[in-house]
Design a protein around this motif. Sequence first.
Motif, PDB file in Angstrom:
ATOM      1  N   ASP A  12      41.055 -99.300  83.794  1.00 44.55           N
ATOM      2  CA  ASP A  12      40.518 -98.941  85.108  1.00 44.55           C
ATOM      3  C   ASP A  12      40.540 -97.430  85.316  1.00 44.55           C
ATOM      4  OD1 ASP A  12      40.025-101.591  85.710  1.00 44.55           O
ATOM      5  OD2 ASP A  12      41.813-101.829  86.972  1.00 44.55           O
ATOM      6  N   ARG A  13      41.622 -96.778  84.894  1.00 43.56           N
ATOM      7  CA  ARG A  13      41.704 -95.316  85.030  1.00 43.56           C
ATOM      8  C   ARG A  13      40.675 -94.629  84.139  1.00 43.56           C
ATOM      9  NH1 ARG A  13      47.113 -93.983  83.418  1.00 43.56           N
ATOM     10  NH2 ARG A  13      47.643 -96.156  83.216  1.00 43.56           N
ATOM     11  N   MET A  14      40.471 -95.145  82.933  1.00 39.87           N
ATOM     12  CA  MET A  14      39.473 -94.564  82.036  1.00 39.87           C
ATOM     13  C   MET A  14      38.064 -94.750  82.597  1.00 39.87           C
ATOM     14  SD  MET A  14      40.806 -95.250  78.164  1.00 39.87           S
ATOM     15  CE  MET A  14      41.424 -96.909  78.342  1.00 39.87           C
ATOM     16  N   VAL A  15      37.782 -95.929  83.142  1.00 40.99           N
ATOM     17  CA  VAL A  15      36.476 -96.185  83.750  1.00 40.99           C
ATOM     18  C   VAL A  15      36.227 -95.185  84.865  1.00 40.99           C
ATOM     19  CG1 VAL A  15      35.230 -97.799  85.240  1.00 40.99           C
ATOM     20  CG2 VAL A  15      36.259 -98.620  83.111  1.00 40.99           C
ATOM     21  N   SER A  16      37.222 -94.951  85.693  1.00 40.82           N
ATOM     22  CA  SER A  16      37.081 -93.997  86.786  1.00 40.82           C
ATOM     23  C   SER A  16      36.773 -92.599  86.251  1.00 40.82           C
ATOM     24  CB  SER A  16      38.367 -93.978  87.617  1.00 40.82           C
ATOM     25  OG  SER A  16      38.284 -93.009  88.620  1.00 40.82           O
ATOM     26  N   LYS A  17      37.460 -92.195  85.200  1.00 37.90           N
ATOM     27  CA  LYS A  17      37.226 -90.861  84.619  1.00 37.90           C
ATOM     28  C   LYS A  17      35.827 -90.750  84.030  1.00 37.90           C
ATOM     29  CE  LYS A  17      42.032 -89.775  83.769  1.00 37.90           C
ATOM     30  NZ  LYS A  17      43.005 -89.194  82.879  1.00 37.90           N
ATOM     31  N   ILE A  18      35.380 -91.792  83.369  1.00 39.69           N
ATOM     32  CA  ILE A  18      34.033 -91.773  82.780  1.00 39.69           C
ATOM     33  C   ILE A  18      32.980 -91.704  83.884  1.00 39.69           C
ATOM     34  CG2 ILE A  18      32.334 -93.195  81.551  1.00 39.69           C
ATOM     35  CD1 ILE A  18      34.641 -94.048  79.692  1.00 39.69           C
ATOM     36  N   LYS A  19      33.153 -92.491  84.920  1.00 38.26           N
ATOM     37  CA  LYS A  19      32.195 -92.473  86.025  1.00 38.26           C
ATOM     38  C   LYS A  19      32.152 -91.099  86.688  1.00 38.26           C
ATOM     39  CE  LYS A  19      31.928 -96.134  88.665  1.00 38.26           C
ATOM     40  NZ  LYS A  19      32.254 -97.289  89.514  1.00 38.26           N
ATOM     41  N   THR A  20      33.320 -90.494  86.877  1.00 33.39           N
ATOM     42  CA  THR A  20      33.387 -89.152  87.465  1.00 33.39           C
ATOM     43  C   THR A  20      32.710 -88.137  86.558  1.00 33.39           C
ATOM     44  OG1 THR A  20      35.426 -89.676  88.632  1.00 33.39           O
ATOM     45  CG2 THR A  20      34.953 -87.345  88.275  1.00 33.39           C
ATOM     46  N   TYR A  21      32.957 -88.225  85.261  1.00 31.27           N
ATOM     47  CA  TYR A  21      32.343 -87.295  84.312  1.00 31.27           C
ATOM     48  C   TYR A  21      30.820 -87.417  84.330  1.00 31.27           C
ATOM     49  CZ  TYR A  21      30.889 -85.064  80.011  1.00 31.27           C
ATOM     50  OH  TYR A  21      30.246 -84.268  79.107  1.00 31.27           O
ATOM     51  N   PHE A  33      30.825-101.568  84.474  1.00 34.17           N
ATOM     52  CA  PHE A  33      30.543-102.401  83.305  1.00 34.17           C
ATOM     53  C   PHE A  33      30.082-101.537  82.136  1.00 34.17           C
ATOM     54  CE2 PHE A  33      27.985-105.803  81.144  1.00 34.17           C
ATOM     55  CZ  PHE A  33      29.035-106.679  80.920  1.00 34.17           C
ATOM     56  N   GLU A  34      29.167-100.615  82.405  1.00 35.56           N
ATOM     57  CA  GLU A  34      28.673 -99.708  81.361  1.00 35.56           C
ATOM     58  C   GLU A  34      29.788 -98.805  80.852  1.00 35.56           C
ATOM     59  OE1 GLU A  34      27.166-100.124  84.315  1.00 35.56           O
ATOM     60  OE2 GLU A  34      25.216-100.981  83.814  1.00 35.56           O
ATOM     61  N   ALA A  35      30.628 -98.322  81.769  1.00 33.32           N
ATOM     62  CA  ALA A  35      31.741 -97.456  81.375  1.00 33.32           C
ATOM     63  C   ALA A  35      32.703 -98.214  80.466  1.00 33.32           C
ATOM     64  CB  ALA A  35      32.468 -96.930  82.608  1.00 33.32           C
ATOM     65  N   GLU A  36      32.943 -99.491  80.743  1.00 32.84           N
ATOM     66  CA  GLU A  36      33.820-100.286  79.873  1.00 32.84           C
ATOM     67  C   GLU A  36      33.207-100.455  78.486  1.00 32.84           C
ATOM     68  OE1 GLU A  36      36.056-103.694  80.996  1.00 32.84           O
ATOM     69  OE2 GLU A  36      35.906-103.188  83.137  1.00 32.84           O
ATOM     70  N   PHE A  37      31.884-100.631  78.418  1.00 30.56           N
ATOM     71  CA  PHE A  37      31.230-100.707  77.117  1.00 30.56           C
ATOM     72  C   PHE A  37      31.418 -99.410  76.336  1.00 30.56           C
ATOM     73  CE2 PHE A  37      28.534-104.361  78.556  1.00 30.56           C
ATOM     74  CZ  PHE A  37      28.846-105.211  77.497  1.00 30.56           C
ATOM     75  N   LEU A  38      31.325 -98.272  77.037  1.00 28.60           N
ATOM     76  CA  LEU A  38      31.552 -96.980  76.380  1.00 28.60           C
ATOM     77  C   LEU A  38      32.973 -96.876  75.853  1.00 28.60           C
ATOM     78  CD1 LEU A  38      29.712 -94.322  78.571  1.00 28.60           C
ATOM     79  CD2 LEU A  38      29.325 -94.826  76.166  1.00 28.60           C
ATOM     80  N   ILE A  39      33.941 -97.301  76.659  1.00 24.38           N
ATOM     81  CA  ILE A  39      35.340 -97.265  76.226  1.00 24.38           C
ATOM     82  C   ILE A  39      35.517 -98.115  74.977  1.00 24.38           C
ATOM     83  CG2 ILE A  39      37.697 -97.985  76.831  1.00 24.38           C
ATOM     84  CD1 ILE A  39      36.893 -97.256  79.776  1.00 24.38           C
ATOM     85  N   ASP A  40      34.954 -99.313  74.983  1.00 22.90           N
ATOM     86  CA  ASP A  40      35.071-100.196  73.816  1.00 22.90           C
ATOM     87  C   ASP A  40      34.418 -99.564  72.591  1.00 22.90           C
ATOM     88  OD1 ASP A  40      36.430-102.039  75.378  1.00 22.90           O
ATOM     89  OD2 ASP A  40      34.635-103.266  75.752  1.00 22.90           O
ATOM     90  N   PHE A  41      33.259 -98.935  72.791  1.00 22.86           N
ATOM     91  CA  PHE A  41      32.574 -98.255  71.687  1.00 22.86           C
ATOM     92  C   PHE A  41      33.423 -97.115  71.135  1.00 22.86           C
ATOM     93  CE2 PHE A  41      30.029 -94.594  70.373  1.00 22.86           C
ATOM     94  CZ  PHE A  41      29.393 -95.131  69.256  1.00 22.86           C
ATOM     95  N   PHE A  42      33.919 -96.255  72.038  1.00 21.75           N
ATOM     96  CA  PHE A  42      34.736 -95.124  71.595  1.00 21.75           C
ATOM     97  C   PHE A  42      36.002 -95.599  70.886  1.00 21.75           C
ATOM     98  CE2 PHE A  42      32.743 -92.489  75.178  1.00 21.75           C
ATOM     99  CZ  PHE A  42      31.782 -91.977  74.336  1.00 21.75           C
TER     100      PHE A  42
END
Length: 81
Positions: A12-21, A33-42
């Motif tokens: 959840d914290r990573m998703v928030s950071k990605i959305k902010t970025y 949902f998209e941010a979680e896909f990015l986290i999984d990819f990374f």
Amino acid sequence: MKDIEFSRDQKDRMVSKIKTYFSAELQHDIGGFEAEFLIDFFARELGPCFYNRGLFDAQQVFNEKVEEAGYVIQELEQTEG
């Protein structure tokens, strides 16, 4: 190496950071949902690179400390005779 997994709170914290970025730097809104896909990819594609670098750095520190311990042991040695 096993898959990198994160707790719900960490993700959840990573998703928030990605959305902010994305919003601040790219002027683009991204959903959770998209941010979680990015986290999984990374984690899957880039995670091993960061993990291996961390292991390399830890090995370097370990080797330095072992070398320092060797010097300390030499200083403790008693002279004979």
